[in-house]
Structures are given as structure tokens and as C-alpha cells.
Scaffold this motif. Sequence first.
Motif, PDB file in Angstrom:
ATOM      1  N   SER A 749       8.480 -13.341 -12.036  1.00  0.00           N
ATOM      2  CA  SER A 749       9.943 -13.265 -12.008  1.00  0.00           C
ATOM      3  C   SER A 749      10.420 -12.322 -10.909  1.00  0.00           C
ATOM      4  N   ILE A 750       9.662 -11.238 -10.705  1.00  0.00           N
ATOM      5  CA  ILE A 750      10.082 -10.285  -9.675  1.00  0.00           C
ATOM      6  C   ILE A 750      10.054 -10.956  -8.299  1.00  0.00           C
ATOM      7  N   SER A 751       8.990 -11.710  -8.001  1.00  0.00           N
ATOM      8  CA  SER A 751       8.929 -12.307  -6.659  1.00  0.00           C
ATOM      9  C   SER A 751       9.826 -13.534  -6.530  1.00  0.00           C
ATOM     10  N   ASN A 752       9.895 -14.363  -7.580  1.00  0.00           N
ATOM     11  CA  ASN A 752      10.779 -15.533  -7.499  1.00  0.00           C
ATOM     12  C   ASN A 752      12.253 -15.133  -7.476  1.00  0.00           C
ATOM     13  N   GLY A 753      12.602 -14.164  -8.285  1.00  0.00           N
ATOM     14  CA  GLY A 753      13.982 -13.691  -8.330  1.00  0.00           C
ATOM     15  C   GLY A 753      14.400 -13.130  -6.983  1.00  0.00           C
ATOM     16  N   LYS A 754      13.467 -12.423  -6.374  1.00  0.00           N
ATOM     17  CA  LYS A 754      13.735 -11.824  -5.070  1.00  0.00           C
ATOM     18  C   LYS A 754      13.999 -12.927  -4.042  1.00  0.00           C
ATOM     19  N   LEU A 755      13.209 -14.002  -4.131  1.00  0.00           N
ATOM     20  CA  LEU A 755      13.356 -15.128  -3.217  1.00  0.00           C
ATOM     21  C   LEU A 755      14.745 -15.749  -3.366  1.00  0.00           C
ATOM     22  N   LEU A 756      15.140 -15.963  -4.611  1.00  0.00           N
ATOM     23  CA  LEU A 756      16.435 -16.577  -4.890  1.00  0.00           C
ATOM     24  C   LEU A 756      17.578 -15.683  -4.392  1.00  0.00           C
ATOM     25  N   LEU A 757      17.475 -14.397  -4.663  1.00  0.00           N
ATOM     26  CA  LEU A 757      18.544 -13.474  -4.266  1.00  0.00           C
ATOM     27  C   LEU A 757      18.632 -13.351  -2.749  1.00  0.00           C
ATOM     28  N   ASP A 758      17.487 -13.364  -2.104  1.00  0.00           N
ATOM     29  CA  ASP A 758      17.494 -13.295  -0.648  1.00  0.00           C
ATOM     30  C   ASP A 758      18.143 -14.557  -0.060  1.00  0.00           C
ATOM     31  N   LEU A 759      17.858 -15.672  -0.685  1.00  0.00           N
ATOM     32  CA  LEU A 759      18.443 -16.925  -0.209  1.00  0.00           C
ATOM     33  C   LEU A 759      19.966 -16.885  -0.363  1.00  0.00           C
ATOM     34  N   ALA A 787       8.170 -27.399  -0.194  1.00  0.00           N
ATOM     35  CA  ALA A 787       8.101 -28.141  -1.455  1.00  0.00           C
ATOM     36  C   ALA A 787       7.997 -27.241  -2.671  1.00  0.00           C
ATOM     37  N   GLU A 788       7.142 -26.193  -2.582  1.00  0.00           N
ATOM     38  CA  GLU A 788       6.895 -25.379  -3.782  1.00  0.00           C
ATOM     39  C   GLU A 788       8.117 -24.570  -4.210  1.00  0.00           C
ATOM     40  N   GLN A 789       9.102 -24.417  -3.307  1.00  0.00           N
ATOM     41  CA  GLN A 789      10.284 -23.659  -3.711  1.00  0.00           C
ATOM     42  C   GLN A 789      11.420 -24.559  -4.200  1.00  0.00           C
ATOM     43  N   LEU A 790      11.251 -25.863  -3.963  1.00  0.00           N
ATOM     44  CA  LEU A 790      12.353 -26.771  -4.303  1.00  0.00           C
ATOM     45  C   LEU A 790      12.700 -26.727  -5.785  1.00  0.00           C
ATOM     46  N   HIS A 791      11.654 -26.756  -6.639  1.00  0.00           N
ATOM     47  CA  HIS A 791      11.964 -26.789  -8.075  1.00  0.00           C
ATOM     48  C   HIS A 791      12.558 -25.466  -8.552  1.00  0.00           C
ATOM     49  N   LEU A 792      12.173 -24.375  -7.882  1.00  0.00           N
ATOM     50  CA  LEU A 792      12.746 -23.068  -8.216  1.00  0.00           C
ATOM     51  C   LEU A 792      14.258 -23.070  -7.941  1.00  0.00           C
ATOM     52  N   LEU A 793      14.621 -23.668  -6.827  1.00  0.00           N
ATOM     53  CA  LEU A 793      16.043 -23.714  -6.479  1.00  0.00           C
ATOM     54  C   LEU A 793      16.788 -24.668  -7.413  1.00  0.00           C
ATOM     55  N   LYS A 794      16.124 -25.758  -7.741  1.00  0.00           N
ATOM     56  CA  LYS A 794      16.748 -26.745  -8.629  1.00  0.00           C
ATOM     57  C   LYS A 794      17.042 -26.104  -9.994  1.00  0.00           C
ATOM     58  N   GLU A 795      16.071 -25.385 -10.484  1.00  0.00           N
ATOM     59  CA  GLU A 795      16.239 -24.709 -11.779  1.00  0.00           C
ATOM     60  C   GLU A 795      17.397 -23.724 -11.768  1.00  0.00           C
ATOM     61  N   ASP A 807      30.599 -26.803  -4.605  1.00  0.00           N
ATOM     62  CA  ASP A 807      30.694 -27.885  -5.587  1.00  0.00           C
ATOM     63  C   ASP A 807      29.344 -28.555  -5.826  1.00  0.00           C
ATOM     64  N   THR A 808      28.619 -28.806  -4.748  1.00  0.00           N
ATOM     65  CA  THR A 808      27.317 -29.462  -4.915  1.00  0.00           C
ATOM     66  C   THR A 808      26.237 -28.786  -4.081  1.00  0.00           C
ATOM     67  N   LEU A 809      24.993 -28.994  -4.542  1.00  0.00           N
ATOM     68  CA  LEU A 809      23.844 -28.436  -3.829  1.00  0.00           C
ATOM     69  C   LEU A 809      22.926 -29.576  -3.431  1.00  0.00           C
ATOM     70  N   ASP A 810      22.619 -29.686  -2.151  1.00  0.00           N
ATOM     71  CA  ASP A 810      21.652 -30.687  -1.682  1.00  0.00           C
ATOM     72  C   ASP A 810      20.390 -29.961  -1.263  1.00  0.00           C
ATOM     73  N   LEU A 811      19.268 -30.425  -1.781  1.00  0.00           N
ATOM     74  CA  LEU A 811      18.007 -29.777  -1.414  1.00  0.00           C
ATOM     75  C   LEU A 811      17.210 -30.692  -0.502  1.00  0.00           C
ATOM     76  N   GLU A 812      16.644 -30.135   0.548  1.00  0.00           N
ATOM     77  CA  GLU A 812      15.850 -30.909   1.492  1.00  0.00           C
ATOM     78  C   GLU A 812      14.462 -30.312   1.562  1.00  0.00           C
ATOM     79  N   ARG A 813      13.486 -31.188   1.664  1.00  0.00           N
ATOM     80  CA  ARG A 813      12.125 -30.674   1.755  1.00  0.00           C
ATOM     81  C   ARG A 813      11.752 -30.463   3.219  1.00  0.00           C
TER      82      ARG A 813
END
Length: 834
Positions: A749-759, A787-795, A807-813
Motif C-alpha cells: 500500500s505504501i508503494s502503490n499509494g505513493k504511485l497514485l498520489l504522484d500521478l 500494463a501492471e499499473q493499469l488495474h491499479l489506476l482502474k481500481e 468526468d471520465t478517465l481513459d486508460l491507455e496501455r
Amino acid sequence: MSRLESKASEDSSKIGSKPSLNYTLSKSYDPTTEEANWREYWRQHDTYHFDPHDTSRKTFSIDTPPPYPSGDFHVGNALNWCYIDFVARYKRMKGFNVHFPQGWDCHGLPTEVRVEQTFKIRKNDVPPDQFVEMCRKLTGEYIAKMKQSMNLLGISSDWALEYKTMDPSYYKLTQLSFLELFKSGHLYRGEHPVNWCPRDETAIAEAEVVYQERRGTLHYMRFGDAKGGIEIASTRPELLAACVGIAVHPKDEKYRAMVGKTISVPIFGQQARVISDDEVDPKYGTGAVMICTFGDKTDVRWQKKYHLPIIKALTENGRLSVDDPRFKGLKVEEARKKIVAELQAKGLLSKTETTQQNIGTCWRCQTPVEIIAKPQWFMKTRDLTQKVVEWAGMLEWIPPFAKQRLIDWAESLDWDWVISRQRIFATPIPVWYCTKCDSTIIPDENRLPVDPRKETPPAEKCAKCGGRELRGETDVLDTWMDSSITAAVHAGWPNKSDLFSQLFPADLQPNGLDIVRTWDYYLLVRSLALFGIAPYKTLLINGMVKGTDGRMMHKSYGNYVVADEAIKKVGADAFRQWAAAGGSTGYDIPFRWNELEYGKKFLTKLWNVTRFILANTTETLSLKKPVKLSLIDRWLLGSLHKLMREVSEAFETFQFNTALEEIRNFTWHALADDYLEAVKHRLQPGRDPADLEATQYCLQEALLTICKLLAPICPHMSEAIYNQLPSRTTKSVHRESWPETKTTLDDISISNGKLLLDLIAYARREKSAKGISLGSSIKKIVIGTEAEQLHLLKENEETILRTLKADTLDLERLPSNSNRGKEPSAGFKVEIVA
Ligand SMILES: [Zn+2]
Ligand SMILES: [Zn+2]
């Protein structure tokens, strides 16, 4: 203050009860009012009380150095006391029954000199009792001032344990320790050369001699007659009157034939024997040196080694005492001039040279020290050197280099410690002498304290010779004799109860690097002689404070700052942050106003964060950990646990700068910049109650933990915040337990959360780069990543959309990039569609 008083009366410390507090955080943070209020609150609750009857907690004892009551509490003192207080507060929260006394080392030259200066008198101008009374009064005033400064700084000493070395109750202890050492053979009285301050007219110890580089003149003088004579260079021609020998190097061919002969000394005419000794430096001057009683320590050694006579040429107030009317009574400098003139007139001075000298001076008045022999009391400290070195090696030193300083000092001492002083305001030496046989008569221990200067002797006649004339000692004790037993005194000595064994040796010996060779040494050597063990376990040594000009802070440099002045300007908590952040323990730290301002700025930030959190969380919510926690919630709690670990580790190892840096970084960046920004939308009305609950729980947890971790360094602010929190369990954060974490860290959670917050932070920057305000809505955000971060962002789509108001989020690989830099944005592509 009334709002706090009303709280105090209705408050209960029981866990679970949530006392309602009328006190609320004012809009802006004013340290002067806030800090004074909380100090009063602690005083009323006796928050720092040491409980001698508490057997449930382990004790932690601090051998607080008793300062000289000089009236000034400068920032260097404040640094020392901040370190002590950080430890005391931390240990209290760790569950220890902390023994934090405060005493005052009243005696000694500084006070007498101050009285002389204040009243424009010399010590002998008034009767001794009156002089002592003047010293006591001045000391009392100075203590009051310094005590006020310590309180202003928020020091958590227990004032119920206060003592003064000038109190009769303390005299008794110092005298008792003297008698015990006397009986065990550690003390002796004898006529030995000692360092002497002619201005203060007293013996001083080696630790009180300060060496200074000064320019002097080397005089080349002719000894003996022109044929069989010898030329000697000396910086001290005034000591010709005390010249008892001449030393040359055994391998010096020039003088070989003269060894063993006697040569007459110019002007005064006495005969001096020539001796040869390896210690002579054949390259200095002419290679021949005069031996005077006593010019320096080498003279003392040679006089003894070669059985030379002693001529006392100087009086105790530094004047020539020779029988020659031309020089008798002249001060050293005047005598030197007159003797040089005389030598010149007689053609006995061939030349002069300027030279650089390393002169021993009195630590208090900077007068060059003389060496004078008269009866003195000594402690056999040299016999204990080996033990001192052994014990020093077994103790814990923070920082470790301070240990060597003590060992080097102990090993460099070639004289015993002279413990008698020819002063007035000090502990009397508790002995009488038989005027007939000179034997020493000591009083019964039950009679202590005694003052042999005015009290009747303890016996009618001398037990040894029957002599009926007994004389009381008029000399007094070195002030270090008072203060070098504090660790034992704090523990209740001579009462060796259970408490004594808990408090002695002290767990902590905190002091400045400048007094390792006095304070730490004397404490150790005294304790080894009296108790056979060291009086402390861990030594916490603080460095010195440098002024804003980079030089050591000193009154004469004009870079001196009184602690009160700084505290009144920025508040104690900001000042204490400077003390913590200034540098690693034991190293010198610079005094910088902007660092104090930075501390104040941090507190303002924390205050505002607290106000925001309190305004957006309610007391009615359950403070149990919610089941549903989002990634950033888990990230915050995980980071908080990591912080607890790091800060605890830093306090355990006395790295206060690391502790503070971690707390400030977390508060400012993790909590305020990242988490709060990312959850603000969850606090809006109408949000999912589960989200709201999670957010409120996390914010409260973070705030509660921060104020506990910060409590040792910023006690006032921490208390103010703590008393606002529904999750508090006692009436003071300083009676709380230290936040501990035993679970394994949630690293994912510490590393994934950091990734999300940095983004999110990166996308926000992109948004403003496009000229769109952060509060404005946007149509779409496109994020490309591996690819490995896509599901993290989706969640975490919800968090991304809400935080960025999209309004919307589009994710690209994106193709995997093994060279991704540390900066997370390096692996992202972000597009903002307005
Ligand atoms: Zn002096
Ligand atoms: Zn006698």
C-alpha cells in the motif's frame, strides 16, 4: 487561562471518558498566549511529578547538571536543556517514571567575582559573613531569573526535586563525602605546587587553566662571570629571584663541561647548579634554561628530581616577595620591566626576540596562572586514572568521540586534584588542626554541616599529643566537590534505600562537550572513590552553539543571544525545533534566526491542518478502524506506521534532528499536500458515509500520532492539539503512551499509494499548465501507463476523477519501459481534455 481551569476541574483521566473541552483552537496561532496557558495547565496538573512510590513503572533518572546561577540562560544552555527535555518527555511516554531534578551549583569564583564587581569591593573589604550573605542574595536573584527561562522553554523538570548547593542541607552532603574520602585514604593535605590565580588569590585545578596563545619577549641574559658564564634565554626574567638551577641537554657539547658546577644568578646573586636532562630542548634559546620555583610544571618536576631548593619569589597576590628593596612588592609585569632595565644597565642583556607563547590563564579572569606551593588539600585522583579509563570505556557515549576526550584528559593529568580553595563563598572544609603537632581533627558525621571558620572544635584536645590549641580550617572546598556528587544526591544518598539503587547510577548524564573534562571527569573519579562504580550509564553530549557570524557564541564577540529573547520572538516550540534540527548530537550547531522562523512556520501549518481536520471530522463517529479503506487510506496508515518506527528509532539513538525531520516531512507533505488534497472531495456533504468514515478515521489517527511523536520536541503545540481530539485518553499528551507499531509494514500500500498520489500531483500540474484552475471541471483525463499499473489506476478511478474534477478517465496501455526513472511521471503519459 480560565477556560483551561474550568477544564481541569471537571476533567477525568479515565480512558473512555471524553471530557468536553471548552477550549478550541483559535484562528491563528499565537505562541506567547498558547504556550503560557499550557505551562500553567501542566503546573496545575503536576504533569511531570516523579512518584517515588510507583513500583509499576521502571525509573529513568537524569543527572541534570546544576548550572552556575549567573542570571543568563543563553541559547547554549537552552540547547543543553532541550536535549535533556526531549529525552525526559520521550521516556515518560515510553512508560518510565522519569526522575528529572534541577539543582543549582551556587559556589565558586564566578559568583564571588560578580559580587565584587556589582558592589565594587574586594572579598576582604567586608566581614566574611557579610560577603557570603551578599553572594547568597545575588545567587538567589540569578536562580529566579534562570528558572523563569527554563520554564519559558517548557522544560519538564520536577521542581519538587530542586536543590541548591549553598543550602545547609547540601553542605552536609558535600562535607560527608569529604569525610568519607578522608577516612578511606583518598584525600591528603600537603604542601605541593599548585596552579594559582594571583587575581582571585586562590588555588585552581588543572581543569580550570585555559591555555592562550600570546606574544612574549625572549630575553638573552648572561649568568655567572664573563669567563665561566652561560647565556640563558627566558621570557620571565622576573623569576631570576627564584632561579635555583640551570638545565642543559646531556648531549649538548657546548655545556658538557659545566654540568655539576654552580653559576651565580644575575642581579640576585644566588648560586644555581647546572644539571643535564633529556627534557631540555637544545634548540630553544641558547639551549640552557633556568629552573625557577616555579615557572612551569617542568620546573616542578626538576626541583623534585634534582633535590633543588625552593625559593618563593611571588606572593599570593602576584607580587615579588624578594628582600631586595628595588623589587619587593612590585607586580610581575612591573618587576619584569625593572629587572630588564637593570640587566641592560649592567650589560647583562645581549639581545631580545619576540616569541609566541602558550600561557596558562585562569578560566574565570584570564590572568596568567602562577605556580605556588602552600598547604592544600588534594584528592588522589592519579591513583584512579586506570579505573577512570576502564570505566569510560564501558559506558555509552553519544557521540562516541566524546569518550576519547575524557580518556585523554584523565591520562594527561600529572598532578592530583587540588580541592581546597582560598575563597569565602563555598562549602567549608570540615576539619580542625592541632597547632602543636599539626594533626587533623574531624567532626562526628552527625554534627554536619560545620563551619570550622567560626565553630568550636569537635574535641577539647588533640588525641595525638594532647595539645589544647585547635585551629579551624579557613580554606574552603572547590565547587566541583559540591557538584560532583549530584548523581548520588539525586538518588537520596546517604540514604541507600531501594530508590537509591533504582536511581543510581543515573541513566542519563547530559552535558556540553566543553565540560567533559571537568564535570564528567570529576563525577566519575568521585564516584569511583566513594561508591566503586560510575555514577552514570549513558552520556549525552551536546555541541556548542555558534553565533550568526559563524564564531563560537561569546559575550565578548557581540554574537551572544539570550534564550528568552529568541523564545519571546518565535515561541518555545519553534526554538526547540531549532535545537532538535540543528545537527547531529554532539556537534556544534549554528544559531540561525531563519531556522527559528521555519519552526514557527511549520507550527502554523500544523495548526491550520488541525483546524481543517477538526472542522471536517465529528466526535460522534466510531474511532474503530473502518472495514473499508481505500488505497490512499491504507497508504496514509502504512506511512504513519513507518513514521512511528523511524521516529522511535531516532529517539532511541538520540538523533533528534532525524526525528523532527521525519515528523515535519510527513505532516507537511504526506498529510497536508498529498492525502488532504486527495480526500477533500470525500468530506463534501452527500458523500458515501463509508468513505467519510474512513477519511475521518485516517485524519484523526494521523493527527493523534503526529502530536504524540512531536510531544517531546514541541510540547505546547502537541498538548493544544491533543486536547482537541476525541480519541485522547488522558488529560495530557505528556502522560500518553508512545505510539508503537508491532505489525509488519504494509509495504505494498505504501508503494502503490505513493504511485497514485504522484500521478495525481503530476496530472494537477498538467492541468494548471494548460491554464485550467484546479477547481474547474474537465471533460476527460487520459492516462497512459504500463500494463501492471493499469488495474491499479482502474481500481482508484473514483479518487482520480474526484481529485482532478474530471468526468471520465481513459486508460491507455504503454509499452513497458525498463528504464523508468524514479520520478513516476517518467512512466506516465497524461492528457487533459477540457
Ligand atoms: Zn582568576
Ligand atoms: Zn597535637
